[in-house]
Design a protein around this motif. Structure first.
Motif, PDB file in Angstrom:
ATOM      1  N   ALA A  17       0.828  -1.202   0.000  1.00 59.95           N
ATOM      2  CA  ALA A  17       0.000   0.000   0.000  1.00 59.95           C
ATOM      3  C   ALA A  17       0.867   1.257   0.000  1.00 59.95           C
ATOM      4  O   ALA A  17       0.563   2.239  -0.697  1.00 59.95           O
ATOM      5  CB  ALA A  17      -0.942  -0.003   1.201  1.00 59.95           C
ATOM      6  N   LEU A  18       1.941   1.250   0.778  1.00 56.61           N
ATOM      7  CA  LEU A  18       2.848   2.400   0.784  1.00 56.61           C
ATOM      8  C   LEU A  18       3.523   2.551  -0.576  1.00 56.61           C
ATOM      9  O   LEU A  18       3.680   3.678  -1.080  1.00 56.61           O
ATOM     10  CB  LEU A  18       3.897   2.236   1.878  1.00 56.61           C
ATOM     11  CG  LEU A  18       4.951   3.347   1.963  1.00 56.61           C
ATOM     12  CD1 LEU A  18       4.297   4.700   2.238  1.00 56.61           C
ATOM     13  CD2 LEU A  18       5.993   3.022   3.029  1.00 56.61           C
ATOM     14  N   LEU A  19       3.907   1.445  -1.165  1.00 61.85           N
ATOM     15  CA  LEU A  19       4.519   1.490  -2.495  1.00 61.85           C
ATOM     16  C   LEU A  19       3.569   2.146  -3.494  1.00 61.85           C
ATOM     17  O   LEU A  19       3.970   3.007  -4.284  1.00 61.85           O
ATOM     18  CB  LEU A  19       4.873   0.073  -2.940  1.00 61.85           C
ATOM     19  CG  LEU A  19       5.787  -0.034  -4.156  1.00 61.85           C
ATOM     20  CD1 LEU A  19       7.206   0.348  -3.788  1.00 61.85           C
ATOM     21  CD2 LEU A  19       5.759  -1.463  -4.715  1.00 61.85           C
ATOM     22  N   TRP A  44      10.577  -3.476   6.871  1.00 62.75           N
ATOM     23  CA  TRP A  44      11.106  -2.529   5.885  1.00 62.75           C
ATOM     24  C   TRP A  44      12.016  -3.205   4.864  1.00 62.75           C
ATOM     25  O   TRP A  44      12.151  -2.711   3.737  1.00 62.75           O
ATOM     26  CB  TRP A  44      11.833  -1.383   6.590  1.00 62.75           C
ATOM     27  CG  TRP A  44      10.862  -0.452   7.254  1.00 62.75           C
ATOM     28  CD1 TRP A  44      10.584  -0.360   8.575  1.00 62.75           C
ATOM     29  CD2 TRP A  44      10.005   0.489   6.589  1.00 62.75           C
ATOM     30  NE1 TRP A  44       9.609   0.580   8.791  1.00 62.75           N
ATOM     31  CE2 TRP A  44       9.243   1.131   7.590  1.00 62.75           C
ATOM     32  CE3 TRP A  44       9.814   0.858   5.268  1.00 62.75           C
ATOM     33  CZ2 TRP A  44       8.301   2.112   7.302  1.00 62.75           C
ATOM     34  CZ3 TRP A  44       8.871   1.831   4.965  1.00 62.75           C
ATOM     35  CH2 TRP A  44       8.133   2.448   5.978  1.00 62.75           C
ATOM     36  N   GLN A  45      12.612  -4.322   5.218  1.00 63.45           N
ATOM     37  CA  GLN A  45      13.382  -5.062   4.215  1.00 63.45           C
ATOM     38  C   GLN A  45      12.455  -5.631   3.146  1.00 63.45           C
ATOM     39  O   GLN A  45      12.807  -5.677   1.957  1.00 63.45           O
ATOM     40  CB  GLN A  45      14.181  -6.190   4.885  1.00 63.45           C
ATOM     41  CG  GLN A  45      15.334  -5.689   5.736  1.00 63.45           C
ATOM     42  CD  GLN A  45      16.267  -4.770   4.961  1.00 63.45           C
ATOM     43  OE1 GLN A  45      16.734  -5.118   3.870  1.00 63.45           O
ATOM     44  NE2 GLN A  45      16.547  -3.592   5.516  1.00 63.45           N
ATOM     45  N   ALA A  46      11.257  -6.043   3.556  1.00 63.09           N
ATOM     46  CA  ALA A  46      10.277  -6.507   2.562  1.00 63.09           C
ATOM     47  C   ALA A  46       9.859  -5.356   1.652  1.00 63.09           C
ATOM     48  O   ALA A  46       9.655  -5.550   0.447  1.00 63.09           O
ATOM     49  CB  ALA A  46       9.058  -7.097   3.277  1.00 63.09           C
ATOM     50  N   PHE A  47       9.742  -4.162   2.215  1.00 61.58           N
ATOM     51  CA  PHE A  47       9.406  -2.991   1.399  1.00 61.58           C
ATOM     52  C   PHE A  47      10.495  -2.729   0.362  1.00 61.58           C
ATOM     53  O   PHE A  47      10.204  -2.486  -0.825  1.00 61.58           O
ATOM     54  CB  PHE A  47       9.225  -1.766   2.301  1.00 61.58           C
ATOM     55  CG  PHE A  47       8.968  -0.500   1.548  1.00 61.58           C
ATOM     56  CD1 PHE A  47       7.734  -0.241   0.983  1.00 61.58           C
ATOM     57  CD2 PHE A  47       9.983   0.445   1.395  1.00 61.58           C
ATOM     58  CE1 PHE A  47       7.497   0.938   0.273  1.00 61.58           C
ATOM     59  CE2 PHE A  47       9.768   1.620   0.697  1.00 61.58           C
ATOM     60  CZ  PHE A  47       8.519   1.870   0.130  1.00 61.58           C
ATOM     61  N   ARG A  49      12.523  -4.884  -0.867  1.00 62.34           N
ATOM     62  CA  ARG A  49      12.457  -5.949  -1.872  1.00 62.34           C
ATOM     63  C   ARG A  49      11.354  -5.656  -2.891  1.00 62.34           C
ATOM     64  O   ARG A  49      11.514  -5.923  -4.089  1.00 62.34           O
ATOM     65  CB  ARG A  49      12.230  -7.314  -1.213  1.00 62.34           C
ATOM     66  CG  ARG A  49      13.461  -7.841  -0.478  1.00 62.34           C
ATOM     67  CD  ARG A  49      13.304  -9.326  -0.144  1.00 62.34           C
ATOM     68  NE  ARG A  49      12.206  -9.571   0.780  1.00 62.34           N
ATOM     69  CZ  ARG A  49      12.332  -9.555   2.104  1.00 62.34           C
ATOM     70  NH1 ARG A  49      13.512  -9.258   2.659  1.00 62.34           N
ATOM     71  NH2 ARG A  49      11.294  -9.816   2.877  1.00 62.34           N
ATOM     72  N   LEU A  50      10.242  -5.097  -2.422  1.00 64.02           N
ATOM     73  CA  LEU A  50       9.173  -4.709  -3.343  1.00 64.02           C
ATOM     74  C   LEU A  50       9.642  -3.612  -4.299  1.00 64.02           C
ATOM     75  O   LEU A  50       9.338  -3.640  -5.494  1.00 64.02           O
ATOM     76  CB  LEU A  50       7.953  -4.217  -2.558  1.00 64.02           C
ATOM     77  CG  LEU A  50       7.021  -5.262  -1.960  1.00 64.02           C
ATOM     78  CD1 LEU A  50       5.949  -4.570  -1.121  1.00 64.02           C
ATOM     79  CD2 LEU A  50       6.373  -6.098  -3.048  1.00 64.02           C
ATOM     80  N   VAL A  51      10.374  -2.646  -3.773  1.00 70.03           N
ATOM     81  CA  VAL A  51      10.901  -1.570  -4.614  1.00 70.03           C
ATOM     82  C   VAL A  51      11.774  -2.152  -5.724  1.00 70.03           C
ATOM     83  O   VAL A  51      11.651  -1.779  -6.900  1.00 70.03           O
ATOM     84  CB  VAL A  51      11.694  -0.560  -3.769  1.00 70.03           C
ATOM     85  CG1 VAL A  51      12.427   0.440  -4.661  1.00 70.03           C
ATOM     86  CG2 VAL A  51      10.768   0.181  -2.807  1.00 70.03           C
ATOM     87  N   ASP A  52      12.653  -3.082  -5.360  1.00 72.46           N
ATOM     88  CA  ASP A  52      13.528  -3.698  -6.354  1.00 72.46           C
ATOM     89  C   ASP A  52      12.750  -4.585  -7.304  1.00 72.46           C
ATOM     90  O   ASP A  52      12.996  -4.575  -8.515  1.00 72.46           O
ATOM     91  CB  ASP A  52      14.614  -4.514  -5.649  1.00 72.46           C
ATOM     92  CG  ASP A  52      15.577  -3.650  -4.847  1.00 72.46           C
ATOM     93  OD1 ASP A  52      15.693  -2.441  -5.156  1.00 72.46           O
ATOM     94  OD2 ASP A  52      16.206  -4.178  -3.907  1.00 72.46           O
ATOM     95  N   VAL A  71       9.011   6.851   7.411  1.00 79.96           N
ATOM     96  CA  VAL A  71       9.958   5.895   6.834  1.00 79.96           C
ATOM     97  C   VAL A  71      11.297   6.054   7.541  1.00 79.96           C
ATOM     98  O   VAL A  71      11.820   7.176   7.634  1.00 79.96           O
ATOM     99  CB  VAL A  71      10.115   6.130   5.319  1.00 79.96           C
ATOM    100  CG1 VAL A  71      11.127   5.162   4.725  1.00 79.96           C
ATOM    101  CG2 VAL A  71       8.761   5.994   4.616  1.00 79.96           C
ATOM    102  N   PRO A  72      11.886   4.979   8.047  1.00 82.62           N
ATOM    103  CA  PRO A  72      13.171   5.078   8.756  1.00 82.62           C
ATOM    104  C   PRO A  72      14.256   5.702   7.876  1.00 82.62           C
ATOM    105  O   PRO A  72      14.262   5.545   6.650  1.00 82.62           O
ATOM    106  CB  PRO A  72      13.500   3.621   9.088  1.00 82.62           C
ATOM    107  CG  PRO A  72      12.184   2.917   9.087  1.00 82.62           C
ATOM    108  CD  PRO A  72      11.348   3.597   8.060  1.00 82.62           C
ATOM    109  N   ASP A  73      15.192   6.376   8.525  1.00 77.13           N
ATOM    110  CA  ASP A  73      16.254   7.067   7.792  1.00 77.13           C
ATOM    111  C   ASP A  73      17.099   6.115   6.961  1.00 77.13           C
ATOM    112  O   ASP A  73      17.501   6.445   5.839  1.00 77.13           O
ATOM    113  CB  ASP A  73      17.152   7.825   8.767  1.00 77.13           C
ATOM    114  CG  ASP A  73      16.467   9.039   9.385  1.00 77.13           C
ATOM    115  OD1 ASP A  73      15.426   9.466   8.819  1.00 77.13           O
ATOM    116  OD2 ASP A  73      16.949   9.545  10.403  1.00 77.13           O
TER     117      ASP A  73
END
Length: 402
Positions: A17-19, A44-47, A49-52, A71-73
């Motif tokens: 959803a954020l993506l 956030w690692q899954a996020f 991975r979605l970006v990639d 979103v973490p720094d």
């Protein structure tokens, strides 16, 4: 489709959803309501991975500057690093596009560039945002041999299929394939010259597309010949449909091109796509943009978007979006293209079956004179078995395969 199921794809996973939210806000004419607000992301690692996986680092980086998201720094830094690499790669591809336009002009070869930087510039207002791995362009089939020679002179070497590209291989490619891959090892730029846009010759016929192409836009102050925007819309819809929309970046591009248009203009684009055989693909694109980005479907298209074949393709496309490695799945490569052909009509179904009767690798391995091309369907299974025994398939995953 009920309201609950309509929004299930974008609400099922907060990271997805954020993506969607960030990709929607990256559009040049983004609307605040383009995507549903994202929930709390835990992994956030899954996020990342979605970006990639969906190749949207540039869109996400731009969207983060426009959306108040927690979103973490370290995640922001990771996205910024990916976006920086993407921008540098895009600059290299833009430079290659400019060089090639000049070279083709000097050689008198008609070329049309599509996707890539021209679409990124219109959709996001920047050549640095849209991720791509190569420069796509179209030449007339009769110009393929001259194009290969020109590219060789510019330092590009065949990658798929492998060198050397003999006259017999070029004839086979022209007859049974729609594209090749060539690479400049010195600059690290990859090209995909096309001589057709789909294997199904009833979709996106070349005549009208070439007639409408012109140097409407420029890159770095150099006029680049591209498709008419109406034709580019039809192509993007067909490309997405026949690829199963398995990468979000394709749908994000289309949404970005549509979001600033009034309803009547979106409906007009659909009617134009119909004239090129791309009506069912455009309906699917509208339905997916509505579900994922809350982009309204033109009222006149609401019923066609909900037709049974459209619903089946819609469900399959959403599944492909969520698959971890959908690129080579049977449903994406075989089932969804056949559903799309069925939606286009019986003649398209026949064309779809026809393209599966010949593997281009067969024609490259065993060049036959044109008058004997009819033998390739008969030779397909024994030649495939021979390659299997030898562990040889040079076209790799670019071919249909058996």
């Amino acid at each position: 489709m009920t309201g609950t199921s309509r929004h299930a794809a974008r609400e099922a996973d907060p990271a997805f959803a954020l993506l969607l939210q960030l990709c929607a806000r990256a559009a040049r004419h983004a609307a605040a309501e383009s995507a549903a607000p994202a929930g709390r992301v835990e992994d956030w690692q899954a996020f990342l991975r979605l970006v990639d996986r969906h190749r949207v680092a540039g869109l996400v980086h731009l969207g983060l500057g426009r959306v108040a998201a927690a979103v973490p720094d370290d995640v922001r830094r990771a996205i910024a690093e990916r976006a920086g690499v993407l921008a540098r790669n895009n600059l290299a591809m833009v430079a290659a596009t400019i060089r090639l336009q000049k070279a083709f002009d000097a050689a008198g070869i008609e070329v049309v560039f599509f996707k890539g930087a021209l679409v990124g510039q219109r959709a996001y207002g920047s050549i640095a945002i849209k991720q791509g791995k190569d420069v796509d362009f179209l030449v007339r089939p009769d110009d393929l041999a001259a194009t290969v020679m020109l590219l060789a002179g510019e330092g590009y070497r065949p990658s798929i299929p492998e060198a050397p590209l003999t006259p017999a291989k070029i004839d086979a490619l022209r007859a049974f394939q729609i594209e090749a891959v060539m690479v400049d090892p010195a600059r690290g730029v990859q090209l995909e010259p096309h001589w057709r846009l789909t294997e199904n010759r009833r979709l996106l016929p070349l005549g009208p597309l070439l007639a409408g192409a012109d140097k409407r836009e420029s890159l770095g102050g150099v006029a680049i010949r591209g498709f008419h925007p109406d034709d580019e819309f039809a192509y993007l819809c067909v490309h997405g449909a026949r690829s199963g929309w398995f990468r979000l970046k394709w749908l994000a591009d289309l949404h970005a091109l549509l979001v600033g248009l009034p309803e009547e203009e979106r409906a007009r684009l659909y009617r134009h796509a119909e004239t090129l055989g791309a009506g069912p693909a455009a309906l699917l694109a509208f339905g997916l943009c509505r579900e994922l980005f809350a982009l309204p479907v033109p009222a006149a298209l609401a019923r066609p978007v909900a037709a049974p074949l459209q619903r089946a393709m819609h469900r399959m496309s959403i599944s492909c979006l969520r698959d971890e490695d959908p690129q080579f799945s049977i449903r994406r490569v075989v089932v969804l293209p056949m559903l799309h052909a069925l939606a286009c009509g019986p003649l398209h179904v026949m064309a779809e079956f026809g393209r599966w009767t010949v593997n281009c690798q067969d024609a490259l391995d065993v060049p036959l004179p044109r008058r004997l091309y009819f033998l390739y369907p008969l030779l397909r299974v024994p030649l495939w078995f021979g390659r299997l025994l030898r562990g040889k398939n040079r076209l790799g995953r670019k071919t249909a395969g058996v």
